[in-house]
Design an enzyme around this catalytic site. Structure first.
Site, PDB file in Angstrom:
ATOM      1  N   ASP A 149       0.686  -1.233   0.140  1.00  0.00           N
ATOM      2  CA  ASP A 149      -0.188  -0.209  -0.021  1.00  0.00           C
ATOM      3  C   ASP A 149       0.976   1.759  -0.197  1.00  0.00           C
ATOM      4  OD1 ASP A 149      -2.200   1.432   0.196  1.00  0.00           O
ATOM      5  OD2 ASP A 149      -1.905   1.835   2.247  1.00  0.00           O
ATOM      6  N   THR A 169      -0.184   4.980   0.464  1.00  0.00           N
ATOM      7  CA  THR A 169      -0.865   5.951   2.017  1.00  0.00           C
ATOM      8  C   THR A 169      -0.303   5.341   3.573  1.00  0.00           C
ATOM      9  OG1 THR A 169      -2.298   7.345   0.738  1.00  0.00           O
ATOM     10  CG2 THR A 169      -2.181   7.951   3.002  1.00  0.00           C
ATOM     11  N   ASP A 228      -1.475  -0.665   5.659  1.00  0.00           N
ATOM     12  CA  ASP A 228      -1.831  -0.082   7.020  1.00  0.00           C
ATOM     13  C   ASP A 228      -3.002   0.391   7.805  1.00  0.00           C
ATOM     14  OD1 ASP A 228      -2.039   1.969   5.871  1.00  0.00           O
ATOM     15  OD2 ASP A 228      -1.402   3.425   7.445  1.00  0.00           O
TER      16      ASP A 228
END
Length: 679
Positions: free
Chosen positions: A367, A369, A566
């Site tokens: 991922d 961000t 996250d």
């Protein structure tokens, strides 16, 4: 055992196993003391002080019985299934060995005086109760570790479920509001969502304007403006204004429910790796059984009048010597030592099997961000519009500092991520932030406040506005009345540790692919800057999982796919991947869905984790060799293969020495992991 107790691989929840483990430890320690004491304390050469050899034996039998039958109950159940289904595994080997050792020891305790003299020691027939208790206890410890990892997946699913409120504010035809349980909401119902509340169902906005935090879906921190005609999703958070929506999907049809289902399916359909011990058992169990049978038949046919007795005892000796006492230690000791070494490097290993999977990693889907980037926007530039004036009575033109200070004065009252970034930037530059009053926020347009008698607005920049030095940045315009003073550019910066981490991963032969919900231009810029192998932008949580499954389908045999993220939106992909890696700074859902957590929240520790995983796997293989090697050497002797030529038979003490040597070798080898270099 009730059905609800079974949670993973035929084993109950770890809370069911824990009491059995505690009892096993409490009983096994004195068993080991009684059995092994004479080897450690010469004064105990005739057994535990105050007790005869026979009394020592019966005491061991009494202590071992609950360990074998109660603490090891679920292993015996699995053993029976493996026999019935003809599917050998670690339980086939361990329970066969521990069972033979237990029942042989009982027979030896009762009728040992009738055994051939060649198989007796100075104190009678040898006993192996301590092997039964010790193996059962150590294997039980390994199962508890596995069940704890599976329980965390259940926790992740529950965290997702908690995103929807238990009730909804339903409006009738006259606009009267009634709180109803979420399960009673029907398609077509009108619902009111107040500021700060989670959206209960998927729907369409029919009245009101507000910004929704959709980070759970997109992973992006910036709220999205919603007004009449726009769609909203269950679990997202209403940050500012009040909305009235019409329910379009409810219950299991909502997007959040589908995400939960994806996580559940990934957890259920992603079986654990075949244990090395199981693979060894596929060969070892039939081989040992065949040797024992041949030994019994050979002695019965060619051994004379008492040949059947010699054959029976030698067959038992084969099964006892083949029981690898160190098998229960081979994997758990290496895993526990590896977990401790990983913690020193900032890697929290939650799922023991994740280490073995990570050793074969070939592709990392990551991922953006919060994983590659810091996960929060920061001011990267401030530009001044020509001729701007920072405030009344000031003859000097606007400057970057004055524009940022005015913007910070307005945004001090806001909790918007961009607002916090502006305030933080002003504080970092140690600017004097003027007082402001009459703060007002207009969803999707920005915020305003009165400063020195003038209205200062901080809001969306014009569509054609740009900052040449940062063409992909988010822009906000600062205005005094109708006059634009300047632009503030904000970007989510790449973590300082990310480039070096990616270089280390590439060096270890791992392909890195970005998957993000961010727009294509922004994602491509990050990918180009970091030299990633591929990028997929504007993807949904479902699409992230699809990409993980596609990568798994394309992977060569034995290769594994890793996903790192996250956010809540990463949970399905984390659960579907062979190894899920969560950032320690991320959401609880992400961390509960992952097998590994990078404590410091960056990828710098992942390369070290790969090195650790490969070292741990090598260590486990070495331990399995030690667990079987000494025992296997004694198999021909136990079967009586050399008796016709040399008169040799297996002396019982050899079995005890073999078990001790294998255990010592396994523990000593596993402890080497504490010194493994991870850089």
């Amino acid at each position: 055992m009730t059905d609800h107790e079974i949670v993973y691989m035929g084993m109950p929840h770890e809370r069911v196993l824990r009491p059995r483990f505690y009892l096993a430890v409490a009983l096994t320690l004195p068993i080991l003391l009684i059995a092994m004491g004479p080897m450690l304390v010469p004064a105990w050469s005739h057994g535990f002080p105050g007790l005869s050899h026979t009394a020592n034996g019966w005491l061991q039998a009494v202590l071992t019985t609950p360990v074998f039958f109660w603490s090891g109950r679920f292993f015996i159940r699995r053993w029976w299934y493996s026999i019935r289904e003809r599917d050998t595994n670690m339980f086939t080997l361990t329970v066969t060995g521990t069972g033979v050792a237990y029942f042989y020891s009982l027979v030896a305790l009762i009728w040992g005086d009738h055994f051939p003299a060649a198989l007796l020691t100075d104190h009678g027939a040898p006993l192996y109760f301590e092997a039964t208790a010790f193996i059962t206890t150590t294997v039980l410890l390994g199962q508890i570790m596995e069940q704890r990892a599976h329980a965390r997946t259940e926790s992740a699913i529950q965290s997702l479920m908690d995103l929807t409120p238990p009730t909804a504010h339903r409006l009738d035809a006259d606009g009267n509001e009634t709180d109803v349980p979420l399960k009673d909401v029907q398609v077509g119902d009108r619902l009111r969502i107040r500021p700060g509340e989670n959206v209960p169902v998927d729907g369409e906005v029919t009245d009101g304007r507000s910004e929704l935090d959709e980070a759970m879906l997109t992973g992006e921190p910036e709220p999205v403006l919603k007004e009449s005609g726009d769609t909203v999703s269950a679990g997202t958070v209403n940050t500012s204004g009040t909305l009235v929506i019409t329910a379009r999907q409810v219950g299991e049809d909502t997007l959040l429910a589908k995400i939960i289902k994806l996580v559940e399916e990934a957890a259920d359909s992603d079986p654990p790796i075949a244990r090395l011990a199981d693979r060894v058992s596929d060969f070892f169990v039939p081989t040992v059984g065949a040797i024992a049978l041949v030994s019994f038949l050979s002695w019965t046919i060619f051994g004379g009048d008492q040949g059947w007795l010699w054959g029976l005892l030698n067959a038992v000796a084969v099964l006892v010597i083949a029981c690898p006492c160190a098998l229960g230690l081979a994997t758990p000791v290496s895993i526990v030592t590896g977990i401790g070494r990983g913690a020193q490097a900032g890697v929290l290993v939650k799922d023991a099997t994740a280490l073995e999977r990570l050793a074969h990693a070939t592709t990392l889907l990551v991922d953006k961000t919060g994983t590659l980037t810091e996960g929060r926007p920061r001011v990267v530039a401030v530009t001044v519009a020509g001729g701007g004036d920072p405030g009344p009575g000031s003859p000097s033109p606007a400057t970057e500092e004055s524009i940022l200070a005015l913007a910070a004065a307005v945004e001090t009252h806001s909790e918007h991520p961009l607002a916090r970034a502006i305030v933080d930037a002003a504080k970092e530059r140690k600017l004097t932030i003027p007082d402001s009053t009459d703060f007002a926020s207009e969803p999707g347009q920005g915020a305003s406040a009165t400063i020195d008698g003038h209205t200062i607005t901080v809001g969306r920049a014009a569509a054609d506005a740009k900052v040449d030095s940062h063409p992909h940045a988010s822009l906000v315009a600062v205005r005094r009345g109708d006059e634009e003073l300047g632009l503030i550019a904000l970007e989510d910066k790449i973590k300082a540790s990310t480039p070096a981490a990616l270089k280390a991963l590439h060096h270890r032969g791992i392909k890195v692919v970005m998957v993000t919900g961010d727009r294509q231009a922004s994602a491509q810029r990050i990918a180009d800057e970091l030299g990633l192998d591929a990028v997929h932008a504007e993807v949904t949580p479902e699409r992230k999982q699809e990409l993980v499954n596609a990568a798994k389908a394309e992977a060569t045999h034995g290769a594994t796919i890793v996903f790192a993220g996250d956010g809540i939106n990463d949970a399905p992909a984390l659960a579907a991947a062979d190894v899920g890696v969560a950032m320690g700074t991320g959401t609880d859902v992400a961390m509960n869905s992952a097998g590994l957590v990078l404590v410091r929240g960056d990828l710098a520790a992942l390369a070290a984790a790969v090195t650790l995983a490969r070292a741990t796997l090598r260590n486990i293989k070495q331990n399995l060799f030690f667990a079987f090697f000494y025992n296997s050497l004694g198999l021909p002797l136990a079967a009586g293969l050399f008796y016709p030529f040399t008169g040799w038979l297996l002396h019982p003490m050899f079995a005890g020495v073999a078990m001790s040597l294998s255990s010592i070798s396994v523990v000593s080898n596993a402890l080497r992991l504490r010194r493994v270099k991870l850089d």
